[in-house]
Write an enzyme that holds these catalytic residues in place. Structure first.
Site, PDB file in Angstrom:
ATOM      1  CG  ASN A   1      67.976  68.477  19.800  1.00 15.04           C
ATOM      2  OD1 ASN A   1      68.989  68.221  20.443  1.00 15.04           O
ATOM      3  ND2 ASN A   1      67.932  68.437  18.473  1.00 15.04           N
TER       4      ASN A   1
ATOM      5  CE  LYS B   1      69.064  71.577  17.201  1.00 10.40           C
ATOM      6  NZ  LYS B   1      68.844  72.229  15.932  1.00 10.40           N
TER       7      LYS B   1
ATOM      8  CG  HIS C   1      68.508  66.326  14.732  1.00 10.97           C
ATOM      9  ND1 HIS C   1      69.174  67.256  13.969  1.00 10.97           N
ATOM     10  CD2 HIS C   1      67.515  66.983  15.354  1.00 10.97           C
ATOM     11  CE1 HIS C   1      68.608  68.438  14.143  1.00 10.97           C
ATOM     12  NE2 HIS C   1      67.590  68.304  14.981  1.00 10.97           N
TER      13      HIS C   1
ATOM     14  CD  GLU D   1      71.191  70.358  13.962  1.00  8.53           C
ATOM     15  OE1 GLU D   1      71.517  69.921  15.079  1.00  8.53           O
ATOM     16  OE2 GLU D   1      70.420  71.329  13.818  1.00  8.53           O
TER      17      GLU D   1
ATOM     18  CD  GLU E   1      63.329  68.279  14.361  1.00  5.79           C
ATOM     19  OE1 GLU E   1      63.034  69.023  15.295  1.00  5.79           O
ATOM     20  OE2 GLU E   1      64.479  67.863  14.167  1.00  5.79           O
TER      21      GLU E   1
ATOM     22  N   GLY F   1      66.304  76.002  13.040  1.00  7.19           N
ATOM     23  CA  GLY F   1      67.254  77.044  13.418  1.00  7.19           C
ATOM     24  C   GLY F   1      67.254  78.254  12.505  1.00  7.19           C
TER      25      GLY F   1
ATOM     26  CB  SER G   1      61.764  77.976  13.789  1.00  3.52           C
ATOM     27  OG  SER G   1      63.028  78.000  13.163  1.00  3.52           O
TER      28      SER G   1
HETATM   29  P1  PGA Z   1      65.076  74.633  16.280  1.00  2.00           P
HETATM   30  O1  PGA Z   1      65.639  73.136  16.202  1.00  2.00           O
HETATM   31  O2  PGA Z   1      63.877  74.608  17.205  1.00  2.00           O
HETATM   32  O3  PGA Z   1      66.208  75.439  16.826  1.00  2.00           O
HETATM   33  O4  PGA Z   1      64.683  75.027  14.894  1.00  2.00           O
HETATM   34  C1  PGA Z   1      64.774  72.031  16.186  1.00  2.00           C
HETATM   35  C2  PGA Z   1      65.573  70.760  16.089  1.00  2.00           C
HETATM   36  O5  PGA Z   1      66.602  70.753  15.392  1.00  2.00           O
HETATM   37  O6  PGA Z   1      65.229  69.723  16.715  1.00  2.00           O
END
Ligand code: PGA
Length: 248
Positions: free
Chosen positions: A9, A11, A94, A96, A166, A172, A212
């Site tokens: 992803n 982003k 997601h 976010e 997640e 993140g 992560s």
């Molecule tokens: P990350 O993000 O691996 O940077 O923690 C995962 C995601 O948001 O899909």
């Protein structure tokens, strides 16, 4: 046996020239990989990514879509638009998007239905916040999000939905859920699907872990009973790191 899926992803990262170069490098490194490899890229990278990924084993996905086919929805992109250029996957719900763009369980469900209607494979994200976790509500939150996201789908659609668990506190932040914790949550999700749709369907649903994931923790996560792969954010922006995650 469920196939392992490793989805990146990106982003809001990567310009088209960076996307092209990344996919060229990655495709050479993963030419023999047995895993399903998906890169979910920004809209502006989709077309370039699709062209570059032609004749490779890398599939391309979007990071969101609108549920309507077309209409007066300024700034939105629909399922048929994605499908028309060859996109195969789409991330839906997601955290976010739930957090910053008012995505709800209801809009997630509409988008999942629309994804299937227009021939796209949804990667549906669920996960609890740190507060919800500390209050002991993880199971309730993630099973409810799953149930509402899948509501009204037929058996074939449910089997073909990819779910990404997640935990929001792990996205993140560098904090990964332990493989045991992540596996337990994913088992809860699978159990919920079993409770509603039966064991045969629940055993076919691919459920990923995200939050992560890096080369150094991927192997341990993948050795568990129920984690079928990963949705990778930050570490999917680095070809070497992402290649190592794919290798497990
Ligand atoms: P990350 O993000 O691996 O940077 O923690 C995962 C995601 O948001 O899909």
């Amino acid at each position: 046996m469920r196939k392992r899926v490793i989805a990146g992803n990106w982003k809001m990262n990567m310009l088209p020239n960076e996307a092209i170069s990344f996919i060229e490098q990655l495709s050479n490194k993963v030419a023999d990989a047995k895993e399903e490899i998906v890169l979910c890229v920004p809209y502006t990278d989709l077309f370039y990514s699709l062209l570059t990924a032609q004749n490779t084993n890398i599939k391309i996905g979007a990071q969101n879509m609108h549920w309507e086919e077309n209409g007066a929805y300024t700034g939105e992109v629909s399922g048929p638009m994605l499908k028309s250029i060859g996109v195969q996957y789409v991330i839906i719900g997601h955290s976010e998007r739930r957090q910053y763009f008012a995505e709800t369980d209801d809009t997630v469900n509409k988008k999942v239905k629309s994804a299937f209607k227009y021939g796209l494979k949804p990667i549906v994200c669920v996960g609890e916040t740190l507060e919800q976790r500390e209050a002991g509500n993880t199971k309730e939150i993630i099973t409810k999000q799953t149930q509402l996201a899948l509501d009204g789908l037929n058996a074939n659609e449910i089997e073909n939905t990819i779910i990404a668990y997640e935990p929001i506190w792990a996205i993140g932040t560098g904090k990964t859920a332990t493989s045991e914790d992540a596996n337990n949550s994913i088992k809860e999700i699978r159990n919920k699907i079993k409770e509603i749709y039966g064991e045969e369907i629940s055993e076919k649903v691919v459920i990923l872990y995200g939050g992560s994931v890096k080369a150094s923790n991927a192997k341990e996560l993948f050795m568990t009973s129920d984690i079928d792969g990963a949705l990778v954010g930050g570490a999917s922006l680095n070809v070497e790191e992402f290649t190592k995650i794919i290798a497990g």
